[in-house]
Design an enzyme around this catalytic site. Structure first.
Site, PDB file in Angstrom:
ATOM      1  N   ASN A 238      77.378  80.300  45.463  1.00 61.45           N
ATOM      2  CA  ASN A 238      76.943  79.543  46.641  1.00 61.45           C
ATOM      3  C   ASN A 238      77.619  80.169  47.859  1.00 61.45           C
ATOM      4  O   ASN A 238      78.790  79.925  48.114  1.00 61.45           O
ATOM      5  CB  ASN A 238      77.362  78.071  46.464  1.00 61.45           C
ATOM      6  CG  ASN A 238      77.059  77.228  47.684  1.00 61.45           C
ATOM      7  OD1 ASN A 238      76.382  77.669  48.608  1.00 61.45           O
ATOM      8  ND2 ASN A 238      77.558  75.997  47.688  1.00 61.45           N
ATOM      9  N   TRP A 239      76.867  80.979  48.574  1.00 62.43           N
ATOM     10  CA  TRP A 239      77.456  81.709  49.707  1.00 62.43           C
ATOM     11  C   TRP A 239      77.676  80.805  50.914  1.00 62.43           C
ATOM     12  O   TRP A 239      78.300  81.199  51.882  1.00 62.43           O
ATOM     13  CB  TRP A 239      76.567  82.902  50.095  1.00 62.43           C
ATOM     14  CG  TRP A 239      76.479  83.980  49.051  1.00 62.43           C
ATOM     15  CD1 TRP A 239      76.920  83.911  47.752  1.00 62.43           C
ATOM     16  CD2 TRP A 239      75.930  85.294  49.203  1.00 62.43           C
ATOM     17  NE1 TRP A 239      76.668  85.101  47.100  1.00 62.43           N
ATOM     18  CE2 TRP A 239      76.064  85.962  47.967  1.00 62.43           C
ATOM     19  CE3 TRP A 239      75.320  85.971  50.268  1.00 62.43           C
ATOM     20  CZ2 TRP A 239      75.628  87.270  47.767  1.00 62.43           C
ATOM     21  CZ3 TRP A 239      74.874  87.276  50.073  1.00 62.43           C
ATOM     22  CH2 TRP A 239      75.042  87.920  48.831  1.00 62.43           C
ATOM     23  N   LYS A 240      77.118  79.607  50.876  1.00 64.46           N
ATOM     24  CA  LYS A 240      77.223  78.635  51.984  1.00 64.46           C
ATOM     25  C   LYS A 240      76.803  79.289  53.309  1.00 64.46           C
ATOM     26  O   LYS A 240      75.960  80.183  53.308  1.00 64.46           O
ATOM     27  CB  LYS A 240      78.637  78.052  52.045  1.00 64.46           C
ATOM     28  CG  LYS A 240      79.095  77.499  50.691  1.00 64.46           C
ATOM     29  CD  LYS A 240      80.335  76.671  50.761  1.00 64.46           C
ATOM     30  CE  LYS A 240      80.698  76.180  49.375  1.00 64.46           C
ATOM     31  NZ  LYS A 240      81.831  75.283  49.351  1.00 64.46           N
TER      32      LYS A 240
ATOM     33  N   HIS B  58      74.691  69.000  47.254  1.00 63.77           N
ATOM     34  CA  HIS B  58      76.062  69.484  47.423  1.00 63.77           C
ATOM     35  C   HIS B  58      76.830  68.471  48.274  1.00 63.77           C
ATOM     36  O   HIS B  58      76.277  67.896  49.208  1.00 63.77           O
ATOM     37  CB  HIS B  58      76.049  70.858  48.091  1.00 63.77           C
ATOM     38  CG  HIS B  58      77.380  71.532  48.016  1.00 63.77           C
ATOM     39  ND1 HIS B  58      78.419  71.167  48.832  1.00 63.77           N
ATOM     40  CD2 HIS B  58      77.855  72.493  47.191  1.00 63.77           C
ATOM     41  CE1 HIS B  58      79.478  71.900  48.512  1.00 63.77           C
ATOM     42  NE2 HIS B  58      79.166  72.713  47.528  1.00 63.77           N
TER      43      HIS B  58
ATOM     44  N   GLU C  34      78.842  68.849  50.555  1.00 61.97           N
ATOM     45  CA  GLU C  34      78.841  69.160  51.993  1.00 61.97           C
ATOM     46  C   GLU C  34      77.575  68.646  52.667  1.00 61.97           C
ATOM     47  O   GLU C  34      77.587  68.279  53.839  1.00 61.97           O
ATOM     48  CB  GLU C  34      79.011  70.683  52.184  1.00 61.97           C
ATOM     49  CG  GLU C  34      80.442  71.107  51.863  1.00 61.97           C
ATOM     50  CD  GLU C  34      80.589  72.540  51.365  1.00 61.97           C
ATOM     51  OE1 GLU C  34      79.653  73.345  51.512  1.00 61.97           O
ATOM     52  OE2 GLU C  34      81.673  72.842  50.813  1.00 61.97           O
TER      53      GLU C  34
ATOM     54  N   GLU D 221      81.340  69.025  40.706  1.00 62.55           N
ATOM     55  CA  GLU D 221      82.200  69.621  41.716  1.00 62.55           C
ATOM     56  C   GLU D 221      83.089  68.550  42.351  1.00 62.55           C
ATOM     57  O   GLU D 221      82.669  67.891  43.317  1.00 62.55           O
ATOM     58  CB  GLU D 221      81.350  70.262  42.821  1.00 62.55           C
ATOM     59  CG  GLU D 221      80.427  71.352  42.327  1.00 62.55           C
ATOM     60  CD  GLU D 221      80.092  72.349  43.428  1.00 62.55           C
ATOM     61  OE1 GLU D 221      80.320  73.540  43.225  1.00 62.55           O
ATOM     62  OE2 GLU D 221      79.642  71.932  44.501  1.00 62.55           O
TER      63      GLU D 221
ATOM     64  N   GLY E 123      86.926  74.416  47.857  1.00 64.37           N
ATOM     65  CA  GLY E 123      87.497  75.189  48.963  1.00 64.37           C
ATOM     66  C   GLY E 123      88.965  74.899  49.226  1.00 64.37           C
ATOM     67  O   GLY E 123      89.511  75.322  50.247  1.00 64.37           O
TER      68      GLY E 123
ATOM     69  N   SER F  43      86.899  75.637  43.607  1.00 69.28           N
ATOM     70  CA  SER F  43      87.979  76.630  43.493  1.00 69.28           C
ATOM     71  C   SER F  43      88.001  77.329  42.138  1.00 69.28           C
ATOM     72  O   SER F  43      89.066  77.659  41.627  1.00 69.28           O
ATOM     73  CB  SER F  43      89.337  75.989  43.807  1.00 69.28           C
ATOM     74  OG  SER F  43      89.353  75.511  45.143  1.00 69.28           O
TER      75      SER F  43
ATOM     76  N   GLY G   3      81.856  79.048  45.055  1.00 66.78           N
ATOM     77  CA  GLY G   3      81.751  79.177  46.513  1.00 66.78           C
ATOM     78  C   GLY G   3      82.500  80.400  46.992  1.00 66.78           C
ATOM     79  O   GLY G   3      82.029  81.533  46.885  1.00 66.78           O
ATOM     80  N   GLY G   4      83.701  80.184  47.504  1.00 70.08           N
ATOM     81  CA  GLY G   4      84.501  81.250  48.113  1.00 70.08           C
ATOM     82  C   GLY G   4      84.576  82.538  47.300  1.00 70.08           C
ATOM     83  O   GLY G   4      84.411  83.634  47.842  1.00 70.08           O
TER      84      GLY G   4
END
Ligand code: PGA
Length: 253
Positions: free
Chosen positions: A9-11, A97, A99, A169, A175, A215, A236-237
């Site tokens: 997930n590159w966001k 998600h 977010e 998640e 994150g 994470s 993600g990251g």
């Protein structure tokens, strides 16, 4: 574990030239990726079309969207329909998600419509769930997570829900560098699978891919993916670095 799935997930990260570099780096490593793993990348929506062109004859990595609207077309400025995503060759779509739940007030009924809209055009939803830190500490976290799944997914037919991927998640892990322990993750994954089995049946529950996200990185993926009910990760990251995405994708034993 029934499936092996790793989704990036590159966001809202990377400008277009950076994103193209990352795609190129991933493609250069194609032969190093474990071919048994279902690999997905979800870049920012404006890049999907160009990425689809580059990846059109490449089955080894699939494209996913980060968000979609629930109607097919019409006067909805700024929205992206499942039909449009499908026409680009998008195969998966992240829905719900945290977010988006938090920043855009997406509630269970909207998420349920988004899931159905994706299924209707043949895109596989990656449905996210997870609790805030205060919910985790309050000891009602299991029911909180199951309510998210129950309210948005449990009205689907068996042949629909078994296509879905669920991503657990925990919000406190996203994150933050604070990963859930493999025991904490497995507990929830097992709960989700057990409830799907009682709502539907064992076969359906076995077919649903259940990913861990929050994470997850090159250091902890192997320990997480070793757990019986963890079918992979939503990353993600660590997914915006080709080397760490490769290490994570290859972390299945
Ligand atoms: P993270 O994000 O890996 O950066 O914690 C995961 C996600 O939000 O999907």
């Amino acid at each position: 574990m029934t499936r092996k799935i790793v989704a990036g997930n590159w966001k809202m990260n990377l400008d277009y030239s950076e994103a193209k570099v990352l795609l190129k780096e991933l493609m250069a490593k194609k032969d190093e990726f474990n071919a048994e793993v279902e690999l997905i990348i979800c870049p920012p929506a404006p890049y999907l079309s160009a990425f689809a062109e580059v990846l059109k004859d490449q089955e080894w990595i699939k494209l996913g969207s980060q968000n979609n609207f629930f109607l097919e077309n019409g006067a909805y400025t700024g929205e992206i329909s499942p039909t449009q995503l499908k026409s680009l060759g998008v195969k998966y779509g992240i829905v719900g998600h945290s977010e988006r739940r938090n920043n855009f007030n997406e509630d269970y009924s909207m998420l349920s419509k988004k899931v159905r809209a994706l299924l209707k055009v043949g895109i596989i939803p990656i449905f996210c769930c997870g609790e805030q830190l205060q919910v985790r500490n309050s000891n009602v976290y299991k029911e909180f997570i199951m309510k998210q799944i129950n309210d948005s997914l449990f009205k689907l037919k068996p042949e629909e829900i078994e296509k879905i991927i669920i991503a657990y998640e925990p919000i406190w892990a996203i994150g933050t560098g604070k990963t859930a322990t493999s025991e904490q993750a497995q507990e929830i994954h097992h709960l989700i699978r057990t409830r799907i089995a009682s709502q539907y049946d064992e076969k359906v529950a076995g077919n649903v891919g259940i990913l861990y996200g929050g994470s997850c990185n090159a250091e902890n993926a192997q320990e997480l993916f070793r757990q019986q009910d963890i079918d992979g990760g939503l990353i993600g990251g660590a997914s915006i670095d080709a080397e760490s995405f490769l290490t994570i994708a290859n972390a299945f034993e």
